[in-house]
Design an enzyme around this catalytic site. Sequence first.
Site, PDB file in Angstrom:
ATOM      1  N   GLN A   1      53.550  80.427  48.555  1.00 49.84           N
ATOM      2  CA  GLN A   1      53.365  80.365  47.108  1.00 49.84           C
ATOM      3  C   GLN A   1      53.905  81.624  46.443  1.00 49.84           C
ATOM      4  O   GLN A   1      53.585  82.748  46.845  1.00 49.84           O
ATOM      5  CB  GLN A   1      51.860  80.178  46.800  1.00 49.84           C
TER       6      GLN A   1
ATOM      7  N   LYS B   1      47.786  71.100  45.815  1.00 52.55           N
ATOM      8  CA  LYS B   1      48.724  70.713  46.886  1.00 52.55           C
ATOM      9  C   LYS B   1      47.960  70.224  48.109  1.00 52.55           C
ATOM     10  O   LYS B   1      48.304  69.203  48.703  1.00 52.55           O
ATOM     11  CB  LYS B   1      49.585  71.909  47.303  1.00 52.55           C
TER      12      LYS B   1
ATOM     13  N   ASP C   1      60.537  73.873  50.186  1.00 50.04           N
ATOM     14  CA  ASP C   1      60.794  74.333  48.818  1.00 50.04           C
ATOM     15  C   ASP C   1      62.295  74.379  48.533  1.00 50.04           C
ATOM     16  O   ASP C   1      62.696  74.478  47.371  1.00 50.04           O
ATOM     17  CB  ASP C   1      60.273  75.770  48.646  1.00 50.04           C
TER      18      ASP C   1
END
Length: 298
Positions: free
Chosen positions: A98, A54, A121
Amino acid sequence: MSAAIIDGKAFAAELRARIAVHAAAFERAAGRKAGLAVVLVGSDPASEVYVRSKGKQTIEAGMASFEHKLPADATEDALLDLVARLNADPAVDGILVQLPLPAHMDETKVIAAIDPDKDVDGFTVVNAGRLATGLDGFVPCTPLGCLMLLKDRLGDLAGKTAVVIGRSNIVGKPMAQLLLKESCTVTIAHSRTADLARVVRGADIVVAAVGRPEMVKGDWLKPGACVIDVGINRLPPADGAAKGRLVGDVDFASASQVAGAITPVPGGVGPMTIAVLLRNALVAAHRNAGVALAAGAI
Ligand code: GUN
């Protein structure tokens, strides 16, 4: 094999190239780079690989990457403090914590602490509710990537029958919402669905996100169906091999004889997730900085 292979790797590369153009335009307009913060707690090897990837792709797209690592034994309060600081930081447009988090942390509480306008997200209740009610918000990256691949392949999806196998908050439920918004007739199936093969056989579109290796067989499919395989499962190693093969939730060998188009594993849906994350972060940056971005530009 009769199915066309949907090349998610190539599609994601094109998407990242478009993002880079818009990221540069954003920087000129806003006088700063769009910024994405990624928080990793602990040192799970798969998560570390994912987070590194990422960071690398964020920088390659011309955006700022902020990586925060906390030890596996960090307290939940320490993580909540960090999220609060990122919420308040004007250089940070998007925040990703995460998952999975260590067992002593409450994921629901941590996700709820993220500012919904930085929740790239799309995991907060606010963004899930926006999606369910048809309001603008952030949509989880994997299902949005699947939708992009489907629209690229099929064009208008209105009137098509779609079966989503899997009911997770991260993939199954938002995927079903997105397909409904495109005027598909949507069924959500899952591991407890009775006669799943019969349900799948009625579908023009099949999205498999159930986490069971090679579960969906070719003879379950309607001939010509478009099959999107979200699963990433590692099989046990064959004799003498260090690692087992990566397979999806769809039995590719049999499904590719019947489907009209199918995503491979790897190289299908997987590469789309980070590309869509960068897209969401750049959209967040435009909103946060009050810089216009044409609807559907990226
Ligand atoms: N872990 C694996 N995939 C994801 C993702 O898309 N977002 C977050 N936050 N954690 C993940």
